[in-house]
Design a protein around this motif. Structure first.
Motif, PDB file in Angstrom:
ATOM      1  N   ARG A  27      32.126  75.704  59.049  1.00 39.73           N
ATOM      2  CA  ARG A  27      30.593  74.977  59.477  1.00 39.73           C
ATOM      3  C   ARG A  27      29.787  74.355  58.469  1.00 39.73           C
ATOM      4  O   ARG A  27      29.352  73.192  58.650  1.00 39.73           O
ATOM      5  N   ALA A  28      29.807  74.951  57.050  1.00 38.76           N
ATOM      6  CA  ALA A  28      29.194  74.172  56.313  1.00 38.76           C
ATOM      7  C   ALA A  28      30.015  72.932  55.800  1.00 38.76           C
ATOM      8  O   ALA A  28      29.109  72.031  55.378  1.00 38.76           O
ATOM      9  N   ALA A  29      31.139  73.044  55.670  1.00 39.90           N
ATOM     10  CA  ALA A  29      31.785  71.894  55.271  1.00 39.90           C
ATOM     11  C   ALA A  29      31.707  70.411  56.270  1.00 39.90           C
ATOM     12  O   ALA A  29      31.254  69.555  55.926  1.00 39.90           O
ATOM     13  N   GLY A  30      31.580  70.945  57.508  1.00 43.97           N
ATOM     14  CA  GLY A  30      31.633  70.058  58.435  1.00 43.97           C
ATOM     15  C   GLY A  30      30.178  69.295  58.630  1.00 43.97           C
ATOM     16  O   GLY A  30      29.901  68.025  58.537  1.00 43.97           O
ATOM     17  N   THR A  31      29.261  69.994  58.431  1.00 42.97           N
ATOM     18  CA  THR A  31      27.709  69.649  58.430  1.00 42.97           C
ATOM     19  C   THR A  31      27.622  68.924  57.298  1.00 42.97           C
ATOM     20  O   THR A  31      26.817  67.927  57.352  1.00 42.97           O
ATOM     21  N   VAL A  32      27.711  69.656  56.207  1.00 41.64           N
ATOM     22  CA  VAL A  32      27.376  69.037  54.546  1.00 41.64           C
ATOM     23  C   VAL A  32      28.050  67.484  54.392  1.00 41.64           C
ATOM     24  O   VAL A  32      27.581  66.694  53.948  1.00 41.64           O
ATOM     25  N   GLY A  33      29.362  67.724  54.909  1.00 40.68           N
ATOM     26  CA  GLY A  33      30.323  66.552  55.083  1.00 40.68           C
ATOM     27  C   GLY A  33      29.719  65.369  55.731  1.00 40.68           C
ATOM     28  O   GLY A  33      29.869  64.188  55.149  1.00 40.68           O
ATOM     29  N   ALA A  34      29.204  65.770  57.005  1.00 39.08           N
ATOM     30  CA  ALA A  34      28.421  64.342  57.593  1.00 39.08           C
ATOM     31  C   ALA A  34      27.191  64.015  56.778  1.00 39.08           C
ATOM     32  O   ALA A  34      27.169  62.804  56.860  1.00 39.08           O
ATOM     33  N   GLY A  35      26.565  64.838  56.420  1.00 36.99           N
ATOM     34  CA  GLY A  35      25.321  64.416  55.675  1.00 36.99           C
ATOM     35  C   GLY A  35      25.696  63.470  54.452  1.00 36.99           C
ATOM     36  O   GLY A  35      25.283  62.612  53.995  1.00 36.99           O
ATOM     37  N   LEU A  36      26.780  63.921  53.757  1.00 43.28           N
ATOM     38  CA  LEU A  36      27.503  63.311  52.373  1.00 43.28           C
ATOM     39  C   LEU A  36      27.724  62.013  52.810  1.00 43.28           C
ATOM     40  O   LEU A  36      27.618  60.965  52.059  1.00 43.28           O
ATOM     41  N   LEU A  37      28.678  61.737  54.231  1.00 43.22           N
ATOM     42  CA  LEU A  37      29.145  60.610  54.341  1.00 43.22           C
ATOM     43  C   LEU A  37      27.900  59.778  54.841  1.00 43.22           C
ATOM     44  O   LEU A  37      28.130  58.438  54.383  1.00 43.22           O
ATOM     45  N   ALA A  38      26.818  60.120  55.490  1.00 43.69           N
ATOM     46  CA  ALA A  38      25.526  59.421  55.801  1.00 43.69           C
ATOM     47  C   ALA A  38      25.278  58.688  54.579  1.00 43.69           C
ATOM     48  O   ALA A  38      24.387  57.614  54.323  1.00 43.69           O
ATOM     49  N   SER A  39      25.008  59.723  53.474  1.00 43.22           N
ATOM     50  CA  SER A  39      24.323  59.183  52.203  1.00 43.22           C
ATOM     51  C   SER A  39      25.287  57.937  51.657  1.00 43.22           C
ATOM     52  O   SER A  39      24.779  57.263  51.076  1.00 43.22           O
ATOM     53  N   VAL A  40      26.584  58.211  51.688  1.00 51.54           N
ATOM     54  CA  VAL A  40      27.509  57.119  51.116  1.00 51.54           C
ATOM     55  C   VAL A  40      27.384  55.908  51.743  1.00 51.54           C
ATOM     56  O   VAL A  40      27.376  54.655  51.400  1.00 51.54           O
ATOM     57  N   ALA A  41      27.428  56.112  53.157  1.00 49.12           N
ATOM     58  CA  ALA A  41      27.054  54.653  54.088  1.00 49.12           C
ATOM     59  C   ALA A  41      25.449  54.070  53.499  1.00 49.12           C
ATOM     60  O   ALA A  41      25.659  52.892  53.541  1.00 49.12           O
ATOM     61  N   LEU A  42      24.628  54.802  53.375  1.00 45.99           N
ATOM     62  CA  LEU A  42      23.318  54.541  52.897  1.00 45.99           C
ATOM     63  C   LEU A  42      23.521  53.670  51.724  1.00 45.99           C
ATOM     64  O   LEU A  42      22.909  52.778  51.564  1.00 45.99           O
ATOM     65  N   MET A  43      24.166  54.368  50.736  1.00 44.45           N
ATOM     66  CA  MET A  43      24.327  53.591  49.294  1.00 44.45           C
ATOM     67  C   MET A  43      25.101  52.277  49.590  1.00 44.45           C
ATOM     68  O   MET A  43      24.612  51.187  48.861  1.00 44.45           O
ATOM     69  N   ALA A  44      26.137  52.403  50.184  1.00 42.38           N
ATOM     70  CA  ALA A  44      26.791  51.342  50.550  1.00 42.38           C
ATOM     71  C   ALA A  44      25.938  50.006  51.032  1.00 42.38           C
ATOM     72  O   ALA A  44      26.184  48.693  50.690  1.00 42.38           O
ATOM     73  N   MET A  45      25.070  50.409  52.061  1.00 46.28           N
ATOM     74  CA  MET A  45      24.114  49.387  52.712  1.00 46.28           C
ATOM     75  C   MET A  45      23.220  49.191  51.961  1.00 46.28           C
ATOM     76  O   MET A  45      22.888  47.772  51.724  1.00 46.28           O
ATOM     77  N   LEU A  46      22.652  49.743  51.138  1.00 49.25           N
ATOM     78  CA  LEU A  46      21.404  49.491  50.378  1.00 49.25           C
ATOM     79  C   LEU A  46      21.756  48.982  48.895  1.00 49.25           C
ATOM     80  O   LEU A  46      20.997  47.861  48.408  1.00 49.25           O
ATOM     81  N   LEU A  47      22.861  49.294  48.397  1.00 53.92           N
ATOM     82  CA  LEU A  47      23.011  49.056  46.923  1.00 53.92           C
ATOM     83  C   LEU A  47      24.533  48.447  46.687  1.00 53.92           C
ATOM     84  O   LEU A  47      24.628  47.783  45.853  1.00 53.92           O
ATOM     85  N   GLY A  48      25.421  48.972  47.326  1.00 52.96           N
ATOM     86  CA  GLY A  48      26.762  48.690  47.111  1.00 52.96           C
ATOM     87  C   GLY A  48      27.561  49.417  45.984  1.00 52.96           C
ATOM     88  O   GLY A  48      26.720  49.688  44.949  1.00 52.96           O
ATOM     89  N   VAL A  49      28.646  49.445  45.890  1.00 56.88           N
ATOM     90  CA  VAL A  49      29.562  49.923  44.657  1.00 56.88           C
ATOM     91  C   VAL A  49      29.390  48.977  43.654  1.00 56.88           C
ATOM     92  O   VAL A  49      29.528  47.827  43.831  1.00 56.88           O
TER      93      VAL A  49
END
Length: 215
Positions: A27-49
């Protein structure tokens, strides 16, 4: 069930087992993984690699930065988990969190001491000190929401402390995401401004903890 007396009993009872409920890890892996993916998507959208990330990855300083942030992530995640288990020992947790930070501060101090005086300000302030903590804090928000949601399903008893630990873990994971964009490599910069960015969601988590983690 949702009373301060019950919380106190769970926190101090001698017969409480310091073990997480079955299924917690998945449960922890799924929940935190979803939050981490959302953070990566936010970074890609706002800043980019960062376009020169491949070149940066060839430098030892880049991996020192990533290794430091990864160690803080692991320590903060362990602390967050322990604070969700009533009766678990938390005596060594402050040292666990402090150790990677102190090592990075020591490295930064050595580098600053050995650098020419005219370069020391640049090594500490870098070029992004104004935006770095704010960006880390922003990227931490979806992860903080995920970690708090997970904690709410468990049994934290020290709610403000648990909230602060959730915020610090979220900030550390957001800093790891931010490494994909950040151009800074100096240990003195990372040890101060990255940690400051982690402390912003820590304060947010400490504020929200008693409100959202009450059970």
């Amino acid at each position: 069930m949702k009373t301060d007396d019950l919380i106190a009993m769970l926190a101090s009872g001698p017969d409480v087992a310091a073990a997480a409920p079955p299924g917690t890890h998945w449960r922890a892996a799924g929940t935190v993984g979803a939050g981490l993916l959302a953070s990566v998507a936010l970074m890609a959208m706002l800043l980019g690699v960062r376009p020169n990330l491949e070149q940066l990855a060839l430098l030892p300083d880049f991996w020192i930065k990533v290794g430091f942030v990864a160690c803080v992530c692991l320590a903060a995640w362990h602390v967050s988990r322990r604070l969700c288990v009533p009766g678990a020992s938390t005596r060594a947790l402050p040292l666990l969190l402090a150790l990677p930070v102190l090592l990075m501060w020591a490295l930064g101090a050595i580098i600053l001491n050995e650098a020419p005086p005219e370069q020391r300000a640049e090594l500490f302030w870098g070029a992004t000190w104004r935006s770095c903590p704010l960006l880390i804090a922003t990227l931490s928000l979806p992860i903080l929401a995920a970690v708090l949601r997970l904690m709410r399903q468990l049994a934290p008893t020290r709610l403000r402390l648990a909230g602060a630990a959730a915020g610090f873990a979220a900030g550390a994971m957001a800093a790891l995401v931010y490494c994909l964009h950040c151009p800074e490599l100096a240990a003195s910069f990372i040890g101060f401004w990255y940690v400051l960015g982690m402390l912003v969601p820590t304060a947010i988590g400490a504020t929200l903890g008693p409100k959202v983690l009450a059970w």
